[in-house]
Design an enzyme around this catalytic site. Structure first.
Site: not given
Ligand code: OXD
Ligand code: MN
Length: 601
Positions: A86, A216, A225, A245, A267, A269, A294, A385
């Site tokens: 991102r 991306y 998002k 989130h 993100s 984590c 998410d 990913r």
């Molecule tokens: C992020 C995702 O970047 O969920 O938070 O991909």
């Molecule tokens: Mn996320």
């Protein structure tokens, strides 16, 4: 210049599934006139369409088919190396005034931004196919569910959206004929994937997103998002609900008592790992099930918060995923999966750092270069990913699709912190919990471009995703509290605390069940705890350590609250609050000052 997304030729009977809604037809026509595509493909979400698009994507080398025996129906995509995460610096909230976006967002004027983007999009799809993707976010029969349309020239986006959302006919049905119905307009073009012409722009007042110059996922799967969080949070405030989130998990005791928990971590984590947690042997009979990994949309019903996962797939970080760290994710991605920027082995399997077993003797890395274990470069990009359907998850919650949502007993906030933050502590009440969420800090990760490992304030893990003024977002949270007669309890966790020699103190992964168990005990009213300056922590006798190789001394370090670290922490919180100026709600400042006083006395 080479066209990076050449038009496909569309066979009869495919790509012609138009909605009846005149507002959508008019908008698509307007975009078509601007971008001048070679042809238009209206997606219907059917299996026939899916097979056709996969063939096209492999013919165009957008996807590489993986070994059918090892990873059935799965593909690898290599992105442009300049386009792997991102881009927060190029993400804009375009509200009528700068104040409406607030100081934590990049703002740009809607009129000027529309003109700039229109200039960039003019003729941008010449020689390309314009795909129109109708989709819904949320379970098919939920009152929270939203309709979106994404226009894109990327076949990779179409194939990802097919996994991440409920796509096609279902959205047309949900939208119906009413031209005044609420729906999100999303426009995406790869342009020439040039970072200098990369912008992710949100127009909350128009329910519109325009994303250019990137391929991306976090920038271009506009459902995620952009709609579910940035536009979603704006709509949520206006309509009285919460777009967060957060993962959502179910946890059931051997006696059959079940709770649902939502957790906001930034993100990369560990939301996916926590949502798919496998309880250790000591917790035989306990079951953890995944509702979402998410995003949570939550509404108030009968004085309680009820959550749905608006998504239909997982877009997760690959490196570090293994049968040891997350067996349920491994099972989820062993078929029907799109991999992005991992390594390819000689037998067309995928590989990444942290996968079980030894590394392959040779492979092709995420950039397409030869790789061996002696290489100094990573084989998989740190933000590589997987995109995999929720239905592949062996512990998917049976009520994943329940439209009314699932009642939330606890909300957990957490960041990646080497120091300061104890393993777990509990807020006194909703307002204190809102303060704890609002002051969350976390070390940055590879999910966004920029430096990694620096502590930044990431309130409620929403810093990159709140579609309006953060101060008003905090106020919205404060206003939800009194509407709840049975509010969730609020906690803060930190799996990432380190010793002086830089080693993680807590084993994490499945052992996080021990923290979850204390949280559930508190929810059921029988868990003990000790009051501290920052909140309630478990006493040694309240926390189950049986069969765990962690010493009492390490536990003391994990729960230590060090005044010098907290002095710095409170200063950093204050500095962040100051940036919000007059929008910063007074009750949260008072909460901060109360903690400071407790350290002073
Ligand atoms: C992020 C995702 O970047 O969920 O938070 O991909
Ligand atoms: Mn996320």
């Amino acid at each position: 210049m080479k066209n990076i997304a050449p038009a496909i030729s569309i066979p009869t009977g495919l790509g012609d599934h138009k909605p009846q809604n005149q507002a959508v037809l008019d908008w698509v026509h307007e975009v078509e006139l601007l971008m001048a595509p070679e042809n238009i493909f209206w997606c219907d979400g059917s299996d026939r369409e899916h097979g056709f698009l996969l063939d096209q994507a492999t013919d165009q080398n957008v996807l590489i088919k993986l070994n059918e025996q090892k990873v059935p129906r799965s593909y690898l995509h290599r992105s442009n190396p300049n386009d792997v995460a991102r881009v927060e610096q190029f993400t804009f909230i375009c509200t009528p005034t700068k104040e409406q976006a607030g100081p934590t967002n990049n703002w740009s004027d809607p009129g000027a931004t529309y003109s700039k983007l229109r200039g960039m999009l003019e003729g941008a799809m010449r020689g390309r196919t314009m795909f129109v993707i109708p989709y819904i976010m949320g379970p098919p029969d939920s009152p929270l569910t939203k309709v979106g349309f994404e226009i894109t020239d990327s076949i990779y986006v179409v194939l990802n959206m097919r996994i991440m959302t409920r796509m096609g006919e279902i959205a047309l049905k949900r939208l119906g004929h009413n031209p005044a119905a609420e729906w999100n307009r999303g426009v995406h073009s790869l342009l020439d994937v040039d970072p200098a012409r990369r912008f992710i722009c949100h127009f909350p007042q128009d329910n519109t997103i325009i994303s250019v110059g990137s391929g991306y996922g976090g920038n271009v799967l506009l459902s995620k998002k952009c709609l579910a969080l940035r536009i979603g949070s704006y709509l949520a405030r206006k309509q009285g609900w919460l777009a967060e989130h957060m993962l959502i998990l179910g946890v059931e005791s051997p006696e059959g008592k079940k709770h649902y928990v939502a957790a906001a971590f930034p993100s990369a984590c560990g939301k996916t790992n926590f949502a798919m947690l496998v309880p250790p042997r000591h917790f035989a009979g306990w079951k953890v099930t995944t509702v979402g990994d998410d995003i949570a949309w939550m509404q108030i019903r009968n004085g309680r918060l009820f959550a749905v996962n608006p998504e239909n797939g997982y877009f997760g970080v690959v490196p570090g995923t293994s049968f040891k760290s997350n067996p349920n994710a491994m099972t989820s991605i062993e078929r029907d999966t799109l991999y992005t920027n991992v390594a390819l082995t000689a037998d067309d399997d995928v590989w990444w750092e942290g996968k079980d077993g030894p590394p392959p003797d040779c492979a092709v890395d995420w950039r397409g270069n030869e790789w061996t274990p002696a290489s100094t470069e990573k084989a998989a990009h740190p933000n590589s990913r997987f995109t995999a359907p929720c239905r592949n998850n062996p512990v998917l919650d049976p009520d994943f699709e329940k439209g009314e949502g699932l009642p939330i007993s606890a909300i957990i906030f957490g960041g990646r912190r080497s120091d300061t933050m104890p393993l777990v502590f509990q807020a006194r009440d909703w307002e204190h919990g809102t303060y704890i969420g609002a002051t969350m800090g976390s070390e940055t990760t590879a999910a966004a471009t920029g430096a990694v490992g620096q502590v930044r304030r990431d309130p409620m893990a929403m810093l990159p995703f709140c579609g309006y003024n953060m101060g008003q977002y905090f106020q919205h949270w404060l206003e939800i509290g009194p509407r709840l007669t049975n509010p969730p309890l609020i906690f803060h966790v930190n799996w990432f605390r380190k010793s002086a020699d830089g080693k993680f103190l807590w084993p994490g992964f499945g052992e996080n069940m021990r923290v979850l168990k204390w949280i559930l005990d508190r929810c059921e009213g029988h868990g003990g705890g000790a009051d501290t300056e920052v909140g309630t922590i478990p006493r040694p006798e309240d926390f189950d350590l049986v069969d765990l190789d962690v010493t009492r001394e390490t536990m003391r370090a994990l729960f230590s609250i060090k005044p010098d670290e907290w002095k710095r922490e409170l200063e950093a919180q204050q500095k962040f609050f100051d940036t919000l100026g007059e929008y910063m709600p007074r009750p949260l400042i008072a909460q901060h000052d109360k903690v400071a006083e407790r350290f002073a006395s």
